[in-house]
Design a protein around this motif. Structure first.
Motif, PDB file in Angstrom:
ATOM      1  N   GLU A   9      -0.482  -1.304  -1.929  1.00 36.04           N
ATOM      2  CA  GLU A   9      -0.483  -2.713  -1.549  1.00 36.04           C
ATOM      3  C   GLU A   9       0.036  -2.855  -0.128  1.00 36.04           C
ATOM      4  O   GLU A   9       1.158  -2.432   0.177  1.00 36.04           O
ATOM      5  CB  GLU A   9       0.390  -3.510  -2.518  1.00 36.04           C
ATOM      6  N   MET A  10      -0.787  -3.454   0.749  1.00 32.89           N
ATOM      7  CA  MET A  10      -0.348  -3.660   2.136  1.00 32.89           C
ATOM      8  C   MET A  10      -1.304  -4.596   2.849  1.00 32.89           C
ATOM      9  O   MET A  10      -2.484  -4.678   2.483  1.00 32.89           O
ATOM     10  CB  MET A  10      -0.266  -2.320   2.884  1.00 32.89           C
ATOM     11  N   PRO A  11      -0.819  -5.308   3.863  1.00 34.19           N
ATOM     12  CA  PRO A  11      -1.715  -6.166   4.640  1.00 34.19           C
ATOM     13  C   PRO A  11      -2.767  -5.337   5.366  1.00 34.19           C
ATOM     14  O   PRO A  11      -2.518  -4.189   5.749  1.00 34.19           O
ATOM     15  CB  PRO A  11      -0.769  -6.841   5.653  1.00 34.19           C
ATOM     16  N   LEU A  12      -3.932  -5.915   5.564  1.00 37.43           N
ATOM     17  CA  LEU A  12      -5.016  -5.207   6.237  1.00 37.43           C
ATOM     18  C   LEU A  12      -4.604  -4.749   7.633  1.00 37.43           C
ATOM     19  O   LEU A  12      -4.947  -3.647   8.066  1.00 37.43           O
ATOM     20  CB  LEU A  12      -6.250  -6.106   6.317  1.00 37.43           C
ATOM     21  N   SER A  13      -3.843  -5.576   8.340  1.00 39.59           N
ATOM     22  CA  SER A  13      -3.456  -5.248   9.714  1.00 39.59           C
ATOM     23  C   SER A  13      -2.533  -4.031   9.790  1.00 39.59           C
ATOM     24  O   SER A  13      -2.398  -3.414  10.843  1.00 39.59           O
ATOM     25  CB  SER A  13      -2.770  -6.445  10.374  1.00 39.59           C
ATOM     26  N   GLU A  14      -1.914  -3.679   8.655  1.00 35.98           N
ATOM     27  CA  GLU A  14      -1.016  -2.521   8.620  1.00 35.98           C
ATOM     28  C   GLU A  14      -1.623  -1.332   7.888  1.00 35.98           C
ATOM     29  O   GLU A  14      -0.974  -0.288   7.753  1.00 35.98           O
ATOM     30  CB  GLU A  14       0.304  -2.922   7.945  1.00 35.98           C
ATOM     31  N   MET A  15      -2.836  -1.477   7.420  1.00 24.98           N
ATOM     32  CA  MET A  15      -3.441  -0.441   6.583  1.00 24.98           C
ATOM     33  C   MET A  15      -3.982   0.712   7.425  1.00 24.98           C
ATOM     34  O   MET A  15      -4.846   0.509   8.285  1.00 24.98           O
ATOM     35  CB  MET A  15      -4.579  -1.046   5.756  1.00 24.98           C
ATOM     36  N   TRP A  38      -7.825   3.159   3.668  1.00 25.64           N
ATOM     37  CA  TRP A  38      -9.082   2.463   3.376  1.00 25.64           C
ATOM     38  C   TRP A  38     -10.152   3.463   2.945  1.00 25.64           C
ATOM     39  O   TRP A  38     -10.818   3.285   1.928  1.00 25.64           O
ATOM     40  CB  TRP A  38      -9.531   1.695   4.621  1.00 25.64           C
ATOM     41  N   ARG A  92      -7.455 -10.646  -3.862  1.00 25.44           N
ATOM     42  CA  ARG A  92      -5.996 -10.561  -3.928  1.00 25.44           C
ATOM     43  C   ARG A  92      -5.463 -10.138  -2.574  1.00 25.44           C
ATOM     44  O   ARG A  92      -5.939  -9.156  -1.987  1.00 25.44           O
ATOM     45  CB  ARG A  92      -5.540  -9.581  -5.006  1.00 25.44           C
ATOM     46  N   ALA A  93      -4.478 -10.872  -2.075  1.00 22.96           N
ATOM     47  CA  ALA A  93      -3.856 -10.531  -0.799  1.00 22.96           C
ATOM     48  C   ALA A  93      -3.260  -9.136  -0.863  1.00 22.96           C
ATOM     49  O   ALA A  93      -2.695  -8.723  -1.886  1.00 22.96           O
ATOM     50  CB  ALA A  93      -2.764 -11.550  -0.454  1.00 22.96           C
ATOM     51  N   ASN A  94      -3.392  -8.404   0.216  1.00 19.58           N
ATOM     52  CA  ASN A  94      -2.818  -7.067   0.379  1.00 19.58           C
ATOM     53  C   ASN A  94      -3.526  -5.994  -0.450  1.00 19.58           C
ATOM     54  O   ASN A  94      -3.040  -4.866  -0.552  1.00 19.58           O
ATOM     55  CB  ASN A  94      -1.322  -7.059   0.067  1.00 19.58           C
ATOM     56  N   THR A 105      -7.138  -5.665   0.046  1.00 19.25           N
ATOM     57  CA  THR A 105      -8.491  -5.857   0.572  1.00 19.25           C
ATOM     58  C   THR A 105      -9.368  -4.626   0.358  1.00 19.25           C
ATOM     59  O   THR A 105     -10.579  -4.751   0.123  1.00 19.25           O
ATOM     60  CB  THR A 105      -8.453  -6.191   2.072  1.00 19.25           C
TER      61      THR A 105
END
Length: 249
Positions: free
Chosen positions: A98-104, A109, A151-153, A155
Motif C-alpha cells: 500500500e502506497m501513494p502512486l507518487s511514491e511507488m 508496479w 482504492r487509494a494507495n 492503484t
C-alpha cells in the motif's frame, strides 16, 4: 452441479480462494491441477490430500505464472498427465504494498502487473490450445470488486484487476461459443491469511458493507462451480461480484 471426469487447472491452489475452488471442483468430480510457489510445500500436501479424498486425481506444479517458460512447462506437464483440459481458473495473484502512486517504485508496479495481469495473459495464451474441443470449455478469471470501486494507495492492484476485466470481455468475444470466459470479482473475503495477518480494526472496516460481514471462501467457490458447470453455459463475458453489497454492478 457435476464436473465428473473434467480436468480443471487452477493457479495458486494451495490456500485461500484457489484451494477453496480446487476442493469444491474435486467434490463435484473434477480432476485437479493447481500451481504453487516455492516454500508452500506443507500447504500443497494438505490441499492435495483433501482433493484426492474425493477420489479424483491431483497434479501439483511449482509455477511462477509471470514467467513464460514456467507456464510453458506447466502446460506440458498437464498435457502429459491428462492430454486436455476443460476448465482454467486464473486465481493466482498478489496484492502488493500500500502506497501513494507518487511514491511507488516502478519495480513495485511492474512486479504486481507481471503476476496479476501478465500471468493471466500467459495462462490463457498457452492453455487455450489444450482445451477439449468437443465440449464447451470454461475460463474463469479472478478479479476484485476494487477493480470497479477503486482504492487509494492501491492503484497498481486496481489497475491490474481492471485489466483482467477487460481481458475477459475481449477474450470472451474471441473464444465463444467454444470456450466461455467470465470474471469473478470477490468483495472482502475472510481467507486464512486475512484473518491471521490483518489488524482487527482493518477487518471491522472491511465489514462495513450491507451484509455486515466478510464473505467466505466457500461462497466464492460456489460461484466458480456454477460458471464451471453446464448450469453456467449461458454466462459469457460476465463480471460476477459476490461482495455482500460492497458495490452494486
Amino acid at each position: 452441479m457435476d464436473l465428473k471426469n473434467k480436468v480443471a487447472v487452477i493457479s495458486g491452489g494451495s490456500k485461500g480462494i484457489g484451494k477453496g475452488i480446487a476442493v469444491r471442483f474435486a467434490k463435484a468430480g473434477a480432476n485437479i491441477v493447481f500451481t504453487h510457489l516455492p516454500g508452500e510445500e506443507e500447504n500443497v500436501a494438505l490441499a492435495a490430500k483433501e482433493i484426492e479424498s474425493y477420489g479424483v486425481k491431483c497434479l501439483t506444479v511449482k509455477t511462477d505464472i509471470s514467467i513464460e517458460d514456467d507456464v510453458i512447462q506447466l502446460v506440458q506437464s498437464v498435457k502429459e498427465k491428462f492430454g486436455k483440459i476443460n476448465i482454467l481458473v486464473n486465481n493466482a495473484g498478489t496484492i502488493g504494498n500500500e502506497m501513494p502512486l507518487s511514491e511507488m517504485p516502478t519495480e513495485e508496479w511492474d512486479k504486481l502487473m507481471n503476476v496479476d495481469l501478465r500471468g493471466v495473459f500467459l495462462m490463457c495464451k498457452y492453455f487455450i490450445p489444450l482445451f477439449d474441443k468437443e465440449n464447451a470449455g470454461k475460463i474463469i478469471n479472478i478479479s476484485s470488486e476494487l477493480s470497479v470501486k477503486g482504492r487509494a494507495n492501491f492503484t497498481h492492484y486496481t489497475a491490474a484487476k481492471g485489466g483482467v476485466n477487460s481481458l475477459t470481455r475481449s477474450l470472451a468475444l474471441e473464444l465463444a461459443p467454444d470456450i466461455l470466459v467470465n470474471t469473478i470479482a470477490p468483495g472482502p473475503i475472510g481467507t486464512d491469511m486475512i484473518l491471521a495477518d490483518m489488524e482487527p480494526e482493518w477487518i471491522e472496516k472491511e465489514k462495513d458493507i450491507p451484509l455486515q460481514r466478510l464473505g467466505t471462501v466457500e461462497e466464492i467457490a460456489a460461484t466458480a462451480l456454477l460458471l464451471a458447470s453446464d448450469e453456467g453455459n449461458f454466462f459469457c463475458g460476465q463480471f460476477i461480484s459476490p461482495n455482500g453489497g460492497a458495490i452494486f454492478i
